[in-house]
Design an enzyme around this catalytic site. Structure first.
Site, PDB file in Angstrom:
ATOM      1  N   GLU A  37      -0.012  -2.083   8.340  1.00 52.27           N
ATOM      2  CA  GLU A  37      -1.353  -2.564   8.673  1.00 52.27           C
ATOM      3  C   GLU A  37      -1.493  -2.718  10.185  1.00 52.27           C
ATOM      4  OE1 GLU A  37      -1.423  -6.212   6.457  1.00 52.27           O
ATOM      5  OE2 GLU A  37      -1.697  -5.177   4.554  1.00 52.27           O
ATOM      6  N   ASN A  38      -2.741  -2.865  10.621  1.00 50.04           N
ATOM      7  CA  ASN A  38      -2.978  -3.084  12.047  1.00 50.04           C
ATOM      8  C   ASN A  38      -4.212  -3.959  12.212  1.00 50.04           C
ATOM      9  OD1 ASN A  38      -5.409  -1.339  12.287  1.00 50.04           O
ATOM     10  ND2 ASN A  38      -3.947   0.232  11.652  1.00 50.04           N
ATOM     11  N   ALA A  39      -4.561  -4.235  13.469  1.00 51.01           N
ATOM     12  CA  ALA A  39      -5.662  -5.160  13.749  1.00 51.01           C
ATOM     13  C   ALA A  39      -6.997  -4.639  13.253  1.00 51.01           C
ATOM     14  CB  ALA A  39      -5.731  -5.445  15.245  1.00 51.01           C
ATOM     15  N   TYR A  65      -7.889  -3.902  10.475  1.00 45.49           N
ATOM     16  CA  TYR A  65      -7.818  -4.065   9.036  1.00 45.49           C
ATOM     17  C   TYR A  65      -9.184  -3.797   8.421  1.00 45.49           C
ATOM     18  CZ  TYR A  65      -6.764  -6.303   4.594  1.00 45.49           C
ATOM     19  OH  TYR A  65      -6.578  -6.546   3.269  1.00 45.49           O
ATOM     20  N   CYS A  73      -3.610   5.880  -4.063  1.00 48.47           N
ATOM     21  CA  CYS A  73      -2.179   6.183  -4.149  1.00 48.47           C
ATOM     22  C   CYS A  73      -1.843   6.908  -5.448  1.00 48.47           C
ATOM     23  CB  CYS A  73      -1.350   4.909  -4.029  1.00 48.47           C
ATOM     24  SG  CYS A  73      -1.299   4.251  -2.352  1.00 48.47           S
ATOM     25  N   GLU A 117       3.127   3.080  -0.956  1.00 44.13           N
ATOM     26  CA  GLU A 117       3.391   4.297  -1.722  1.00 44.13           C
ATOM     27  C   GLU A 117       3.132   5.544  -0.872  1.00 44.13           C
ATOM     28  OE1 GLU A 117       1.509   1.702  -2.528  1.00 44.13           O
ATOM     29  OE2 GLU A 117       1.520   1.317  -4.687  1.00 44.13           O
ATOM     30  N   CYS A 160      -2.733   1.573  -6.141  1.00 42.92           N
ATOM     31  CA  CYS A 160      -4.193   1.660  -6.095  1.00 42.92           C
ATOM     32  C   CYS A 160      -4.635   3.079  -6.471  1.00 42.92           C
ATOM     33  CB  CYS A 160      -4.705   1.273  -4.710  1.00 42.92           C
ATOM     34  SG  CYS A 160      -4.469   2.527  -3.425  1.00 42.92           S
TER      35      CYS A 160
HETATM   36 ZN   LIG Z   1      -2.463   2.336  -2.432  1.00 43.73          ZN
END
Ligand SMILES: [Zn+2]
Length: 151
Positions: free
Chosen positions: A43-45, A47, A90, A54, A87
């Site tokens: 993740e990063n800022a 978001y 994925c 996965e 999800c």
């Molecule tokens: Zn996913």
């Protein structure tokens, strides 16, 4: 399969780890520990611009030359009580590289597991158009050198 991934998730506070186990026929070794490819949610800022565990693991695998049918199993772990399945994005990404009968093993925070097949995780899926046994990784000649060689 044992989860060896150390997941991250600094913005969502939802840590996910994914481990891919390659078939022995798809690796240069039969030692199972050497056939593991790991990923975590990144993740990063900005978001929610980030990548699920996965797809991080699968992308790493594909770059290494893993092809459709090379994967024996995929495990996903979270630190919540519920079993967390991949999800939707994925699931289709996994389907491109995984056979219908391949097990997807979900781990919860108590170390319990729930196993479903790829077909159960994504029923009535769009099949991969990738030919079997053909890598989609770029050829090594396309990879830039970093840092560039000095002249
Ligand atoms: Zn996913």
């Amino acid at each position: 399969m044992t989860m060896l991934t150390i997941p991250s998730g600094p913005y969502s506070q939802f840590r996910v780890g994914c481990t891919i186990l390659l078939k022995s026929s798809a690796a240069s070794t039969t030692a199972w520990k050497d056939r593991l490819i790991k990923g975590a949610n990144v993740e990063n800022a900005s978001y929610p611009v980030g990548t699920c565990a996965e797809r991080v693991a699968l992308g790493t695998a594909v770059v290494q030359g893993v092809k459709y049918g090379d994967i024996k199993a995929i495990a996903v772990a979270t630190d919540i009580k519920e079993f967390c399945s991949p999800c939707g994005m994925c699931r289709q990404f996994m389907r491109e590289f995984c056979e219908q009968e391949m097990p997807v093993v979900m781990h919860n925070c108590d170390g319990e597991t729930k196993t479903m097949t790829m077909a159960e995780v994504l029923p009535s899926s769009t099949p991969s158009i990738l030919p079997a046994n053909q890598s989609v990784a770029p050829s090594l000649e396309l990879w830039p050198e970093c840092p560039p060689k000095s002249r």
